[in-house]
Design a protein around this motif. Sequence first.
Motif, mmCIF file in Angstrom:
data_model
loop_
_atom_site.group_PDB
_atom_site.id
_atom_site.type_symbol
_atom_site.label_atom_id
_atom_site.label_comp_id
_atom_site.label_asym_id
_atom_site.label_seq_id
_atom_site.Cartn_x
_atom_site.Cartn_y
_atom_site.Cartn_z
ATOM 1 N N THR A 76 -1.374 -0.083 0.766
ATOM 2 C CA THR A 76 -1.486 -1.395 0.114
ATOM 3 C C THR A 76 -0.148 -2.104 -0.076
ATOM 4 N N ALA A 77 0.963 -1.419 0.090
ATOM 5 C CA ALA A 77 2.274 -2.044 -0.160
ATOM 6 C C ALA A 77 3.283 -1.535 0.865
ATOM 7 N N PRO A 78 4.307 -2.353 1.188
ATOM 8 C CA PRO A 78 5.349 -1.934 2.146
ATOM 9 C C PRO A 78 6.378 -1.007 1.493
ATOM 10 N N VAL A 79 5.915 0.139 1.058
ATOM 11 C CA VAL A 79 6.795 1.065 0.338
ATOM 12 C C VAL A 79 7.927 1.557 1.232
ATOM 13 N N ALA A 80 7.637 1.783 2.513
ATOM 14 C CA ALA A 80 8.683 2.244 3.424
ATOM 15 C C ALA A 80 9.807 1.221 3.519
ATOM 16 N N ARG A 81 9.446 -0.057 3.567
ATOM 17 C CA ARG A 81 10.457 -1.116 3.613
ATOM 18 C C ARG A 81 11.258 -1.160 2.321
ATOM 19 N N TRP A 82 10.587 -1.033 1.193
ATOM 20 C CA TRP A 82 11.297 -1.025 -0.089
ATOM 21 C C TRP A 82 12.239 0.172 -0.173
ATOM 22 N N SER A 230 11.424 -12.642 -1.671
ATOM 23 C CA SER A 230 10.433 -12.212 -0.682
ATOM 24 C C SER A 230 10.087 -10.742 -0.881
ATOM 25 N N THR A 231 8.898 -10.386 -0.480
ATOM 26 C CA THR A 231 8.444 -8.998 -0.621
ATOM 27 C C THR A 231 9.286 -8.046 0.209
ATOM 28 N N ASP A 232 9.704 -8.478 1.393
ATOM 29 C CA ASP A 232 10.447 -7.599 2.292
ATOM 30 C C ASP A 232 11.860 -7.289 1.796
ATOM 31 N N MET A 233 12.400 -8.083 0.881
ATOM 32 C CA MET A 233 13.756 -7.851 0.385
ATOM 33 C C MET A 233 13.777 -7.086 -0.926
ATOM 34 N N ARG A 234 12.631 -6.738 -1.464
ATOM 35 C CA ARG A 234 12.607 -6.009 -2.724
ATOM 36 C C ARG A 234 13.114 -4.583 -2.536
ATOM 37 N N THR A 235 13.771 -4.088 -3.565
ATOM 38 C CA THR A 235 14.120 -2.675 -3.586
ATOM 39 C C THR A 235 12.961 -1.882 -4.192
#
Length: 287
Positions: A76-82, A230-235
């Motif tokens: 459900t979330a881009p955890v790998a990206r975070w 943006s969602t992709d830049m979140r830590t």
Amino acid sequence: MMNTSNRLQRSPGIALAAMAKIAVYALLTAWALAILFPIYWMFLTSLKPGSMVLDVPPQLIPLKVTLQNFKEIFDTAPVARWFLNSVIVTVAVTSGALISDSMAGYTYSLIKPTGYRIFFFMILGCMMIPDQIRIVPLFIMLKDLNWYNTYAGLIVPFMGSAIGMFLMRQYMSTLPIELMEAAKVEGCNEFKIFTRIVLPLSKPVIAVVAITSFVGNWNGFLWPLILTSSTDMRTLPVGIASLQVQFVTNYGIMMAGAAIAAIPVILIFFMFQKYFAKGITLGAVKE
């Protein structure tokens, strides 16, 4: 007879000392368990099925263990990206802090240029200013530089710290000056002295600064929350907090995300725990 009487006189004192030591160990053990319980509860909740998370009374030992929460959070979330963002920011900030702090510490402890005390006391003054006071001017400056919602804005302002410079300076002040003088006689310049003599001898303080910088930036929440949109830049900490919605909170998923974020810090602590103890006395060196 005298030896026997002396032993009898000493035995109550020895018994009291042993009882006191047992009481201290028991108190420390209870305190450690109290501190570790929230971590245990976090991992326990992350492994519970959603229907058992809010059971009353709560189960201290799970009757059923599942990885469904971990699977669901990755779906459900881009955890790998975070997670990748946190790694990039933390590694870059820690590397930059080690370079700048060690160079500043070497300058203030061994080179001692004219007026160095003024700059060193300014650094000590920065340690007394809360980070929250600097957020607004720093945000405006980075906004003007077009660094909003970028890696540069998350990394560059923190590639150096007052506490790191202070610890480096205090530790390097204890190094024998005779080594530097002998190196200069052999023809070494300042850069060679710094890289070949001072840095290898400063491994304990380097490790302490690296650990504190890594943990602090990995767990950093306020600045990434303000600077990213943006969602992709979140830590990872900011991303996990965003999983909490207004009316419904899935505590199993939240705890799974918290467990993912906590694992690197726990590993770093157990790998370098001896340096935490050394860090307590690093700043206690007198001028």
